[in-house]
Design a protein around this motif. Sequence first.
Motif, PDB file in Angstrom:
ATOM      1  N   UNK A 164       0.825  -1.209   0.000  1.00 57.26           N
ATOM      2  CA  UNK A 164       0.000   0.000   0.000  1.00 57.26           C
ATOM      3  C   UNK A 164       0.858   1.258   0.000  1.00 57.26           C
ATOM      4  N   UNK A 165       1.945   1.234   0.777  1.00 55.14           N
ATOM      5  CA  UNK A 165       2.853   2.388   0.817  1.00 55.14           C
ATOM      6  C   UNK A 165       3.464   2.644  -0.553  1.00 55.14           C
ATOM      7  N   UNK A 166       3.894   1.578  -1.213  1.00 56.60           N
ATOM      8  CA  UNK A 166       4.532   1.714  -2.523  1.00 56.60           C
ATOM      9  C   UNK A 166       3.563   2.263  -3.575  1.00 56.60           C
ATOM     10  N   UNK A 167       2.272   1.959  -3.419  1.00 59.12           N
ATOM     11  CA  UNK A 167       1.277   2.430  -4.384  1.00 59.12           C
ATOM     12  C   UNK A 167       0.861   3.877  -4.143  1.00 59.12           C
ATOM     13  N   UNK A 168       0.977   4.336  -2.912  1.00 59.84           N
ATOM     14  CA  UNK A 168       0.483   5.679  -2.565  1.00 59.84           C
ATOM     15  C   UNK A 168       1.595   6.637  -2.161  1.00 59.84           C
ATOM     16  N   UNK A 169       2.824   6.259  -2.378  1.00 60.29           N
ATOM     17  CA  UNK A 169       3.949   7.071  -1.900  1.00 60.29           C
ATOM     18  C   UNK A 169       4.046   8.388  -2.674  1.00 60.29           C
ATOM     19  N   UNK A 170       4.372   9.501  -2.016  1.00 60.60           N
ATOM     20  CA  UNK A 170       4.506  10.793  -2.706  1.00 60.60           C
ATOM     21  C   UNK A 170       5.605  10.769  -3.768  1.00 60.60           C
ATOM     22  N   UNK A 171       5.495  11.657  -4.719  1.00 63.93           N
ATOM     23  CA  UNK A 171       6.418  11.686  -5.854  1.00 63.93           C
ATOM     24  C   UNK A 171       7.857  11.927  -5.426  1.00 63.93           C
ATOM     25  N   UNK A 172       8.053  12.662  -4.341  1.00 60.06           N
ATOM     26  CA  UNK A 172       9.419  12.995  -3.928  1.00 60.06           C
ATOM     27  C   UNK A 172      10.227  11.774  -3.495  1.00 60.06           C
ATOM     28  N   UNK A 173       9.543  10.625  -3.241  1.00 59.66           N
ATOM     29  CA  UNK A 173      10.247   9.412  -2.833  1.00 59.66           C
ATOM     30  C   UNK A 173      10.514   8.462  -3.995  1.00 59.66           C
ATOM     31  N   UNK A 174      10.098   8.827  -5.194  1.00 63.57           N
ATOM     32  CA  UNK A 174      10.222   7.914  -6.325  1.00 63.57           C
ATOM     33  C   UNK A 174      11.679   7.551  -6.624  1.00 63.57           C
ATOM     34  N   UNK A 175      12.575   8.499  -6.473  1.00 61.92           N
ATOM     35  CA  UNK A 175      13.987   8.210  -6.733  1.00 61.92           C
ATOM     36  C   UNK A 175      14.525   7.180  -5.745  1.00 61.92           C
ATOM     37  N   UNK A 176      14.084   7.277  -4.490  1.00 58.95           N
ATOM     38  CA  UNK A 176      14.520   6.318  -3.474  1.00 58.95           C
ATOM     39  C   UNK A 176      13.963   4.933  -3.772  1.00 58.95           C
ATOM     40  N   UNK A 177      12.700   4.863  -4.187  1.00 56.72           N
ATOM     41  CA  UNK A 177      12.090   3.580  -4.517  1.00 56.72           C
ATOM     42  C   UNK A 177      12.809   2.939  -5.702  1.00 56.72           C
ATOM     43  N   UNK A 178      13.179   3.763  -6.682  1.00 62.99           N
ATOM     44  CA  UNK A 178      13.912   3.245  -7.841  1.00 62.99           C
ATOM     45  C   UNK A 178      15.255   2.667  -7.410  1.00 62.99           C
ATOM     46  N   UNK A 179      15.923   3.361  -6.488  1.00 63.34           N
ATOM     47  CA  UNK A 179      17.212   2.876  -5.989  1.00 63.34           C
ATOM     48  C   UNK A 179      17.045   1.552  -5.243  1.00 63.34           C
ATOM     49  N   UNK A 180      15.965   1.428  -4.471  1.00 65.75           N
ATOM     50  CA  UNK A 180      15.709   0.192  -3.750  1.00 65.75           C
ATOM     51  C   UNK A 180      15.413  -0.956  -4.712  1.00 65.75           C
ATOM     52  N   UNK A 181      14.673  -0.658  -5.784  1.00 66.94           N
ATOM     53  CA  UNK A 181      14.358  -1.686  -6.776  1.00 66.94           C
ATOM     54  C   UNK A 181      15.615  -2.245  -7.436  1.00 66.94           C
TER      55      UNK A 181
END
Length: 242
Positions: free
Chosen positions: A118-135
């Motif tokens: 749920x967090x990954x689906x609703x996370x604010x845009x400013x965290x997208x770079x961090x999510x990409x790095x985690x992926x």
Amino acid sequence: MTSNTLSFNAPQTFNGENYQIWAIKMKSYLEAYDLWEVVMEDKPIQQLTEKSSDAEIKLHSEEKIKKHKAKIVIQNSVADSIFSKIIACETAKEAWEKLEKEIRLLGEDFKDNRIVEKILLTIPERFESKISALEESKDLSTISLVELISALQAQEQRRAFRQDKIVEGIFYANYQKRKVDYPPCKYCKKKTYLEKFCWWRFDAICGSCKQTGHVTKVCKFKDTQDKSQALLVEEECEDEFY
């Protein structure tokens, strides 16, 4: 008395799903063969001695067999992936409690995974770079809730630190813009204000000592004058009282 025709194949094999249904069926199955008490209580078997009677020897043998049967029933009623979790258990009671504990942990992990999703689906845009790095560094389907929250908090702290630095730089730049070098004051030689505001200008009159050449704020007799004034007022009050 436990039946000698007991089939050690449980009516259903537990593979990690529908544990509550499996547990109810297993309890009924064990109760039918007088083995549920062994699973729940696991009473120690009375040791035999040289003076033990035939009845005591027979009872000892039956209780020992029941313990082994209960353990075998539980082992044979789970899939190999689940059996690996209870393989080291010495008794049926220990195996049953181990299964309950593992199911609770699986339930917590499942709940965490749903929250992570749920967090990954609703996370604010400013965290997208961090999510990409985690992926790029790991499989997000296996990341724990604690690990995800820690990573996002770390990025937010870095972002806040950078913003503080930017704001600090803006304030400093604005201060530098407002900062003006005035002509040197002829009284104090400072360049931070106009000459007419100098505390030491010749035409300034001190409100404390009444002398010229400075203002009250920097008068060296200010404290003395204040104390003298206070004593004078006190004496006037005493004279009036008497």
